[in-house]
Design an enzyme around this catalytic site. Sequence first.
Site, PDB file in Angstrom:
ATOM      1  N   ASN A  10       0.882  -1.176   0.000  1.00 26.77           N
ATOM      2  CA  ASN A  10       0.000   0.000   0.000  1.00 26.77           C
ATOM      3  C   ASN A  10       0.914   1.218   0.000  1.00 26.77           C
ATOM      4  OD1 ASN A  10      -1.748   2.089   0.462  1.00 26.77           O
ATOM      5  ND2 ASN A  10      -2.394   1.408   2.505  1.00 26.77           N
ATOM      6  N   LYS A  12       0.187   4.206  -0.216  1.00 31.00           N
ATOM      7  CA  LYS A  12      -0.440   5.401   0.387  1.00 31.00           C
ATOM      8  C   LYS A  12      -0.181   6.609  -0.527  1.00 31.00           C
ATOM      9  CE  LYS A  12      -0.215   3.206   4.855  1.00 31.00           C
ATOM     10  NZ  LYS A  12      -0.160   3.308   6.306  1.00 31.00           N
ATOM     11  N   HIS A  94      -9.535   1.390   4.872  1.00 36.53           N
ATOM     12  CA  HIS A  94      -8.259   1.572   5.578  1.00 36.53           C
ATOM     13  C   HIS A  94      -8.482   2.525   6.757  1.00 36.53           C
ATOM     14  CE1 HIS A  94      -4.154   2.662   6.505  1.00 36.53           C
ATOM     15  NE2 HIS A  94      -3.801   1.552   5.885  1.00 36.53           N
ATOM     16  N   GLU A  96      -6.889   4.899   7.854  1.00 36.10           N
ATOM     17  CA  GLU A  96      -6.646   6.320   7.566  1.00 36.10           C
ATOM     18  C   GLU A  96      -7.880   6.950   6.923  1.00 36.10           C
ATOM     19  OE1 GLU A  96      -2.947   5.596   5.556  1.00 36.10           O
ATOM     20  OE2 GLU A  96      -2.088   4.997   7.472  1.00 36.10           O
ATOM     21  N   GLU A 165      -5.495  -4.652  10.552  1.00 39.23           N
ATOM     22  CA  GLU A 165      -4.451  -3.654  10.755  1.00 39.23           C
ATOM     23  C   GLU A 165      -4.737  -2.892  12.051  1.00 39.23           C
ATOM     24  OE1 GLU A 165      -2.425  -2.565   6.740  1.00 39.23           O
ATOM     25  OE2 GLU A 165      -3.987  -1.127   7.174  1.00 39.23           O
ATOM     26  N   GLY A 171       2.605   2.415  10.870  1.00 35.62           N
ATOM     27  CA  GLY A 171       3.582   3.479  10.724  1.00 35.62           C
ATOM     28  C   GLY A 171       4.288   3.848  12.020  1.00 35.62           C
ATOM     29  N   SER A 209       3.425  -2.057  10.411  1.00 38.01           N
ATOM     30  CA  SER A 209       4.873  -2.140  10.662  1.00 38.01           C
ATOM     31  C   SER A 209       5.464  -3.507  10.323  1.00 38.01           C
ATOM     32  CB  SER A 209       5.192  -1.745  12.106  1.00 38.01           C
ATOM     33  OG  SER A 209       4.828  -0.386  12.344  1.00 38.01           O
TER      34      SER A 209
END
Length: 252
Positions: A10, A12, A94, A96, A165, A171, A209
């Site tokens: 991904n 991003k 996701h 985010e 996730e 991250g 991660s």
Amino acid sequence: MSRKPLVVGNWKMNGSRAANAVLLAGLKEAGPWAAEVAVCVPFPYIAETALALTGLSVAYGSQDCSAHESGAYTGEVSSAMLADLGCRYAIVGHSERRAYHHESDQLVADKAKAALAHGVTPIVCVGETLAEREAGQAETVVRRQLAAVVHTLTHCIGEIVLAYEPVWAIGTGRTATPADAQAIHAVLRMQLHAATKKGDAIRILYGGSVKPDNAAELFAQADIDGGLIGGASLKAADFAAICAAANRRAAS
Ligand code: 13P
């Protein structure tokens, strides 16, 4: 039940035409892999990514799609357009997007349905925040997020890829332990089993991660069928090493 491992990068909101060319050339050199490999790239780069991957077994897709079919939805990209560009996958839900764009469980489910309607496989993301985990709510949250998708897709639920996730691992360099990740994957697997006889065939990826040095241990868990990789997917060598870790699982 043997599920073919899947590793998805991904990207991003990263990349440029020049940087992507280097990254994709690096993947070309490093492959092929026994595991299935895909990259989910920003919308403007899908067409060029498709060209760069011609003849390779690396699939590609998007990081989102609209829940709508077509029409006056400025800025949105439909799953029909993604299918037109040859996308195999679309990430939906996701964390985010859930956090920054206030996407609800139902909207995520509707996006998954729209993707499937055009033959694009949704990679449905679920995961709890740190506060939810610390409150002992991790299972409840991921089960609620998946339930909306199960309810909306009904008999098509077997067609998705699921990704766990944990938000606190994205991250941050803080990975769930393989045992903690496996525990949630097992819960999700049970929920899928209850919804469909094909529950055993659905791939559940872990994301958060994942790096070359922790991938093999994560992928060795019974219900972890590969990874959804953020930061480490931007470096060909790191992503290739993670794909190779999934290879070993494919071979075992
Ligand atoms: P990182 O691998 O950078 O933690 O990101 C994970 C992720 O969000 C993939 O979708």
